[in-house]
Design a protein around this motif. Structure first.
Motif, PDB file in Angstrom:
ATOM      1  N   ARG A 292       0.836  -1.203   0.000  1.00 60.39           N
ATOM      2  CA  ARG A 292       0.000   0.000   0.000  1.00 60.39           C
ATOM      3  C   ARG A 292       0.868   1.250   0.000  1.00 60.39           C
ATOM      4  O   ARG A 292       0.583   2.234  -0.686  1.00 60.39           O
ATOM      5  CB  ARG A 292      -0.931  -0.023   1.214  1.00 60.39           C
ATOM      6  N   ASP A 307      -3.535  12.073  -4.142  1.00 54.10           N
ATOM      7  CA  ASP A 307      -3.981  10.707  -3.842  1.00 54.10           C
ATOM      8  C   ASP A 307      -2.957   9.987  -2.973  1.00 54.10           C
ATOM      9  O   ASP A 307      -3.317   9.244  -2.052  1.00 54.10           O
ATOM     10  CB  ASP A 307      -4.202   9.922  -5.139  1.00 54.10           C
ATOM     11  N   GLY A 310      -3.236  11.111   0.514  1.00 52.46           N
ATOM     12  CA  GLY A 310      -4.418  10.501   1.126  1.00 52.46           C
ATOM     13  C   GLY A 310      -4.143   9.087   1.619  1.00 52.46           C
ATOM     14  O   GLY A 310      -4.554   8.710   2.720  1.00 52.46           O
ATOM     15  N   VAL A 311      -3.425   8.310   0.806  1.00 53.30           N
ATOM     16  CA  VAL A 311      -3.079   6.942   1.206  1.00 53.30           C
ATOM     17  C   VAL A 311      -2.137   6.965   2.403  1.00 53.30           C
ATOM     18  O   VAL A 311      -2.301   6.185   3.357  1.00 53.30           O
ATOM     19  CB  VAL A 311      -2.433   6.177   0.034  1.00 53.30           C
ATOM     20  N   LYS A 313      -1.811   9.295   4.692  1.00 47.83           N
ATOM     21  CA  LYS A 313      -2.570   9.700   5.879  1.00 47.83           C
ATOM     22  C   LYS A 313      -3.341   8.518   6.441  1.00 47.83           C
ATOM     23  O   LYS A 313      -3.374   8.291   7.664  1.00 47.83           O
ATOM     24  CB  LYS A 313      -3.534  10.832   5.534  1.00 47.83           C
ATOM     25  N   SER A 314      -3.974   7.776   5.553  1.00 43.70           N
ATOM     26  CA  SER A 314      -4.745   6.600   5.981  1.00 43.70           C
ATOM     27  C   SER A 314      -3.849   5.584   6.677  1.00 43.70           C
ATOM     28  O   SER A 314      -4.227   4.991   7.694  1.00 43.70           O
ATOM     29  CB  SER A 314      -5.430   5.966   4.768  1.00 43.70           C
ATOM     30  N   LEU A 315      -2.637   5.400   6.137  1.00 42.08           N
ATOM     31  CA  LEU A 315      -1.694   4.451   6.744  1.00 42.08           C
ATOM     32  C   LEU A 315      -1.236   4.921   8.129  1.00 42.08           C
ATOM     33  O   LEU A 315      -1.080   4.104   9.041  1.00 42.08           O
ATOM     34  CB  LEU A 315      -0.484   4.264   5.832  1.00 42.08           C
ATOM     35  N   GLU A 317      -2.934   6.581  10.185  1.00 41.87           N
ATOM     36  CA  GLU A 317      -4.058   6.411  11.109  1.00 41.87           C
ATOM     37  C   GLU A 317      -4.260   4.949  11.495  1.00 41.87           C
ATOM     38  O   GLU A 317      -4.502   4.624  12.653  1.00 41.87           O
ATOM     39  CB  GLU A 317      -5.334   6.978  10.477  1.00 41.87           C
ATOM     40  N   SER A 318      -4.143   4.061  10.490  1.00 41.22           N
ATOM     41  CA  SER A 318      -4.362   2.632  10.765  1.00 41.22           C
ATOM     42  C   SER A 318      -3.131   1.936  11.318  1.00 41.22           C
ATOM     43  O   SER A 318      -3.245   0.924  12.024  1.00 41.22           O
ATOM     44  CB  SER A 318      -4.816   1.926   9.476  1.00 41.22           C
TER      45      SER A 318
END
Length: 369
Positions: A292, A307, A310-311, A313-315, A317-318
């Motif tokens: 990812r 984009d 965005g990926v 940032k998502s990583l 967080e998770s």
């Protein structure tokens, strides 16, 4: 360098776009009596970490560093403790067993192991030696041959562990090429500041890093606990290279294999093809964080920076302890968005998680202070 690519990933039969005989195999999967060989050249772990000479090359034709005497002195300093840590450990044998297990998982008992190509020293013609070898194998009943040459070592001033697998598949006895590829794998995550290009020629000094000496701390990780981490990471890198070959030969789907091929294609600036492999890797294993992350870096390289952010940032967080996502987020804010203030907290978090320093990020952060 990648020299042949499957037209459609995941096919059970390799379609390389080359003419074949009417009755001969079109892939190792369709061969009635396939054979394979593996040779480690050289057979031991290589250590080429000195940043002193401009002649530093990784995994070149000889697999060693040629250059200033300063390089030899620095490399020797780190080579002995690494070799001492690996005493009694057969790295070449482990690599061979990993490849063998991958191939036998599909080809089973029909796969025969044969001796690798020997020396052609003293022969009048190398081609004649090769033809004689092919003819002898065909006489024994084999109709296809996969030759593998492997190399492995610790390279560059930051001590990157890498494996390399050169593979060639031919029909027997005519030697018609069905597949030919060179695969390089590391266990390092993909970072946004890494220069694209052939991975076997760019593992020297990272010019964006303020440090121009060999990183003693990073080298020390390979000798700690009797080389336990080195052995583990080496086997992961060997498995990545073997998995990529497995996928590229059309023998099946494998998330790690697709990820490794994706990184290779990204380094060749074939971003759309790389994206296909990253996407397939994530379909097979949605929890493969490195895939990812690499997918995001690939997006940024072909202009989809928002984009990619965005990926990332998502990583974060998770997976808040996944350093590469914080580093890449900081890099894109600093280098692409020219926003040092937003980059700073992400960069500080990345450093706290062991990520390397970066000159571009630090310049942007300092400018915003």
């Amino acid at each position: 360098m990648r020299r042949m690519l499957l037209a459609s990933v995941g096919l059970a039969v390799l379609l390389a776009g080359c003419a074949t005989t009417n009755e001969g195999p079109t892939s190792i999967g369709t061969a009635k009596a396939p054979a394979w060989s593996v040779k480690a050249t050289p057979p031991e772990m290589q250590v080429a970490v000195s940043p002193a000479g401009k002649t530093l090359r990784v995994l070149g034709s000889s697999g060693i560093v040629l250059g200033a005497s300063a390089d030899a002195i620095v490399n020797a300093k780190f080579r002995k403790p690494i070799h001492d840590a690996l005493e009694g450990y057969d790295a070449a044998g482990e690599f061979k067993n990993i490849i063998k297990a991958k191939l036998e998982s599909v080809l089973g008992a029909e796969l025969a192991e044969v001796a690798p190509m020997g020396s052609t020293a003293g022969a009048k013609s190398t081609d004649d030696v090769i033809k004689a070898r092919y003819a002898g194998l065909a006489k024994n009943g084999q109709d296809a041959l996969l030759d593998c040459v492997v190399r492995f070592g610790v390279y560059g001033s930051d001590g990157t562990l890498a494996t390399k697998l050169d593979g060639k598949l031919v029909t027997l006895p005519d030697g018609h090429s069905l597949w030919d590829n060179t695969i390089v794998a590391t266990t390092e995550p993909v970072l946004a500041n890494a220069k694209l290009g052939d991975p076997t020629s760019r593992m020297g000094v990272n010019i964006t890093n303020p440090e121009f000496t060999v990183d003693d701390e990073k080298m020390a990780r390979w000798t700690a606990d009797g080389g336990a981490v080195l052995k583990e990471r080496f086997e992961l890198a060997a498995n990545a290279a073997a998995s990529a070959m497995f996928v590229d030969l059309g023998l099946g789907d494998d998330a790690l294999g697709h990820y490794t091929l994706g990184v290779l294609l990204m380094n060749e600036k074939k971003h759309k093809e790389a994206a296909t492999h990253f996407e397939q890797a994530l379909r097979l294993d949605p929890n493969l964080i490195d895939a990812r992350n690499a997918h995001a870096v690939n997006m940024a390289h072909y202009g989809q920076v928002d984009d990619a952010i965005g990926v990332a940032k998502s990583l974060t967080e998770s997976n808040p302890d996944y350093g590469p996502a914080w580093f890449n987020l900081a890099y894109w804010y600093a280098a692409e968005k020219k926003d040092g203030a937003t980059a700073q907290p992400a960069y500080e978090k990345a450093l706290s998680l062991g990520m390397p320093k970066d000159g571009k990020i630090e310049k942007a952060v300092n400018k915003s202070s």
